[in-house]
Scaffold this motif. Structure first.
Motif, mmCIF file in Angstrom:
data_model
loop_
_atom_site.group_PDB
_atom_site.id
_atom_site.type_symbol
_atom_site.label_atom_id
_atom_site.label_comp_id
_atom_site.label_asym_id
_atom_site.label_seq_id
_atom_site.Cartn_x
_atom_site.Cartn_y
_atom_site.Cartn_z
ATOM 1 N N SER A 200 -37.979 17.526 -9.836
ATOM 2 C CA SER A 200 -38.558 17.576 -11.252
ATOM 3 C C SER A 200 -39.793 16.536 -11.105
ATOM 4 C CB SER A 200 -37.704 17.232 -12.112
ATOM 5 O OG SER A 200 -37.675 15.710 -12.303
ATOM 6 N N SER A 201 -40.782 16.883 -12.104
ATOM 7 C CA SER A 201 -41.878 16.057 -12.096
ATOM 8 C C SER A 201 -41.704 14.795 -12.931
ATOM 9 C CB SER A 201 -42.982 16.824 -12.888
ATOM 10 O OG SER A 201 -42.592 17.168 -14.133
ATOM 11 N N VAL B 63 -41.024 20.238 -9.869
ATOM 12 C CA VAL B 63 -41.246 21.361 -10.990
ATOM 13 C C VAL B 63 -41.330 20.581 -12.292
ATOM 14 C CG1 VAL B 63 -39.709 23.024 -12.280
ATOM 15 C CG2 VAL B 63 -39.597 22.615 -9.705
ATOM 16 N N VAL C 164 -41.255 19.729 -16.471
ATOM 17 C CA VAL C 164 -40.100 19.791 -17.343
ATOM 18 C C VAL C 164 -40.561 20.574 -18.635
ATOM 19 C CG1 VAL C 164 -38.974 17.733 -16.472
ATOM 20 C CG2 VAL C 164 -40.554 17.604 -18.339
ATOM 21 N N SER C 165 -39.648 21.118 -19.309
ATOM 22 C CA SER C 165 -40.242 21.790 -20.423
ATOM 23 C C SER C 165 -40.721 20.936 -21.616
ATOM 24 C CB SER C 165 -39.022 22.672 -21.031
ATOM 25 O OG SER C 165 -39.395 23.167 -22.317
ATOM 26 N N ARG D 135 -36.385 19.039 -20.003
ATOM 27 C CA ARG D 135 -35.453 19.206 -18.656
ATOM 28 C C ARG D 135 -36.387 20.489 -17.771
ATOM 29 N NH1 ARG D 135 -29.715 20.667 -20.992
ATOM 30 N NH2 ARG D 135 -31.170 21.979 -22.145
ATOM 31 N N ALA D 136 -36.110 20.406 -16.317
ATOM 32 C CA ALA D 136 -36.664 21.366 -15.739
ATOM 33 C C ALA D 136 -35.627 22.763 -15.986
ATOM 34 C CB ALA D 136 -36.518 20.880 -14.257
ATOM 35 N N GLU D 137 -36.222 23.911 -16.206
ATOM 36 C CA GLU D 137 -35.661 24.940 -16.618
ATOM 37 C C GLU D 137 -35.198 25.580 -15.304
ATOM 38 O OE1 GLU D 137 -34.914 25.793 -19.534
ATOM 39 O OE2 GLU D 137 -36.267 24.301 -20.521
ATOM 40 N N ASP E 136 -37.825 27.947 -13.608
ATOM 41 C CA ASP E 136 -38.905 27.351 -12.778
ATOM 42 C C ASP E 136 -38.348 26.760 -11.432
ATOM 43 O OD1 ASP E 136 -40.444 27.880 -14.785
ATOM 44 O OD2 ASP E 136 -40.069 25.863 -15.908
ATOM 45 N N VAL E 137 -37.004 26.293 -11.472
ATOM 46 C CA VAL E 137 -36.421 25.787 -10.317
ATOM 47 C C VAL E 137 -36.353 26.857 -9.210
ATOM 48 C CG1 VAL E 137 -34.604 24.843 -9.096
ATOM 49 C CG2 VAL E 137 -35.389 23.939 -11.297
ATOM 50 N N CYS F 86 -43.608 15.246 -19.464
ATOM 51 C CA CYS F 86 -42.643 15.861 -20.761
ATOM 52 C C CYS F 86 -43.306 16.379 -21.734
ATOM 53 C CB CYS F 86 -41.668 14.616 -21.337
ATOM 54 S SG CYS F 86 -40.599 14.087 -20.134
#
Length: 384
Positions: free
Chosen positions: A118-119, A143, A145-146, A151-153, A156-157, A340
Motif C-alpha cells: 500500500s501507499s 497501491v 488507499v481509498s 484502506r487499500a481496496e 485496486d490490489v 489517505c
C-alpha cells in the motif's frame, strides 16, 4: 487521577509537569519490565550458548521470554525470532519474499519479482522496496488507499497484480489486533516492536513455522543463534524485558484497551468543545474502518498553524506531528496523510496524539489547554 499524582511512567518528566502523549513513538518502560532487565543484567549475564550454569541460566530466561511472547500472540514458542527491532524484522520479511520468489521459479531466467503493497506503509517497508527497485532487484507497486475507507481496496490490489507478482499466504500483514472473546489475532507473519508496548528497545518476528510452513531467510550469518535466522549472541536483558512486557499485555490487554479508548474519545471531545467542530479535522476517522484505540490524528485548521509550529509553542504537551516517523521533516505534509486523501493544507497542520495506559483525563485537560494557548499565541503573531 490528577496532574502530578499519576504513576511515574505516565509522564516523560513529572518534575517539569509535562504531559507525554507520544506513546506511538515509544512508551516508557514498565516498572516490571525494567526490573526484569535489571535482574537479567545481574543474574543472567552468561552467554546463552555456553553449557555451564551461567550460560544455561541465560538460555532458560530467553526460553521463558519466548514462551511469554508466543502466548501473547497465540503462537508456539518456536515461531518467535528475536530481532533488534521492527525495522530489522520488516527487512528480513522483504528479503525473504524476494529470495523465495527467485527460488520458486523454474528455468534459467526467473525474472524480477514484483511486490504489491500500500501507499501508506511505514518507511521500514517503503524504503527497502524502493532500494530494491533502484538496484533492479525487485519491482514494487504501491497501491493507493481509498480516501473513504483509508484502506487499500481489493479491486485496486487485484489490478496491480502482474505475472511476476509474488504472493504467499504465509507472508501476510504485520500486526496483531485484539478481538473480543478471541484474544490476540495475528497473521502468519507479524512484526512486533516492543517499545510500543512498554518494553525495552528490541523486537521480534512471529513466523508460523519459520523455514517450513513459511519461508524465512536470514539477513546476517554467524554463530547459528536463533536457529541461524538471526545469529549473534542474544541480548538477554532486553529479551527478558520483552518477555515481562508481553506478560503484562496478556494479562491486562482488555483493561488497557478500554482505558485508552475512553481517554482518546475524551480527548477528541475536548478538542471539539475547545476549538469548535469546524476548526478540528480528524484525519484518522474513516467510516467502517477500525482505529487504534489510543490514537488521534487531527489538524487545527487555520493559517500558520502547522503541526511543528504548534508543538514548538506548547509548554506542557509532548507529542508528534504528521504520521509515523514524521516528526523531523519540518513543514512537509506527511506522505501517509496525503495518501489517505487529506488535503496538503490540512495535512501540514496535523498533530498525532497517542495516549498510554496511565494517561488520565486530567492529563488531557492540561494538553488541550496547552494547545489553546499555543494556537492563540501563533494567531496573535500571524494577525495582520
Amino acid at each position: 487521577m490528577g496532574a502530578g499524582t499519576e504513576p511515574a511512567e505516565a509522564r516523560c518528566d513529572p518534575s517539569e509537569g509535562r504531559v507525554y502523549l507520544d506513546h506511538n513513538a515509544t512508551t516508557p518502560l514498565a516498572p516490571e519490565a525494567a526490573q526484569a532487565v535489571q535482574d537479567a543484567l545481574s543474574q543472567a549475564w552468561g552467554n546463552p550458548s555456553s553449557a555451564h550454569p551461567a550460560g544455561r541460566k541465560a538460555k532458560e530466561l530467553i526460553g521463558r521470554a519466548r514462551e511469554s511472547l508466543a502466548q501473547m500472540v497465540g503462537a508456539r514458542p518456536e515461531d518467535i525470532v528475536f530481532t533488534s527491532g521492527g525495522t530489522e524484522a520488516n527487512n528480513m520479511v522483504i528479503h525473504t519474499a524476494r529470495r523465495h520468489f527467485l527460488e520458486s521459479q523454474t528455468g534459467d531466467s526467473p525474472g524480477t519479482p514484483h511486490i504489491v503493497t500500500s501507499s501508506v506503509e511505514h518507511d521500514s517497508i517503503r524504503l527497502p522496496l524502493e532500494q530494491l527497485g533502484k538496484d533492479s532487484l525487485a519491482e514494487a507497486t504501491f497501491v493507493p488507499v481509498s480516501p473513504q475507507s483509508g484502506r487499500a481496496e481489493v479491486d485496486d490490489v487485484l489490478a496491480a497484480i502482474r505475472p511476476n507478482t509474488w504472493a504467499s499466504p504465509a507472508l501476510e500483514g504485520s500486526g496483531c489486533v485484539p478481538e473480543q472473546g478471541r484474544g490476540w489475532q495475528c497473521p502468519q507473519v507479524t512484526v512486533l516492536s516492543v517499545p510500543q508496548f512498554y518494553g525495552p528497545r528490541i523486537g521480534a518476528l512471529y513466523v508460523r513455522g519459520p523455514g517450513s510452513t513459511a519461508p524465512l531467510h536470514p539477513l546476517l550469518f554467524g554463530g547459528g543463534q536463533e536457529r541461524s535466522f538471526r545469529p549473534g549472541t542474544e541480548n538477554t536483558p532486553m529479551i527478558a524485558g520483552l518477555g515481562q512486557a508481553a506478560e503484562l499485555v496478556s494479562k491486562n490487554w482488555e483493561a488497557y484497551e478500554a482505558h485508552m479508548r475512553d481517554v482518546r474519545d475524551y480527548l477528541e471531545a475536548r478538542l471539539e468543545a475547545s476549538f469548535g467542530k469546524e476548526r478540528i479535522h480528524f484525519n484518522s476517522r474513516f467510516k467502517g474502518s477500525k482505529r487504534l484505540c489510543n490514537t488521534s490524528n487531527f489538524s487545527i485548521l487555520g493559517p500558520g498553524l502547522q503541526g511543528h509550529r504548534v508543538l514548538a509553542h506548547c509548554k506542557v504537551l509532548l507529542a508528534s506531528v504528521g504520521a509515523a516517523c514524521h516528526s523531523d521533516k519540518g513543514e512537509r505534509p506527511s506522505p501517509i496523510l496525503l495518501g489517505c486523501g487529506i488535503p496538503p493544507a490540512v495535512a501540514q497542520n496535523a498533530l498525532r496524539l497517542s495516549v498510554g495506559r496511565h494517561t488520565s483525563r486530567a492529563d488531557v485537560d492540561l494538553a488541550v489547554q496547552d494547545l489553546l494557548q499555543a494556537v492563540a499565541q501563533l494567531e496573535q503573531h500571524h494577525a495582520p
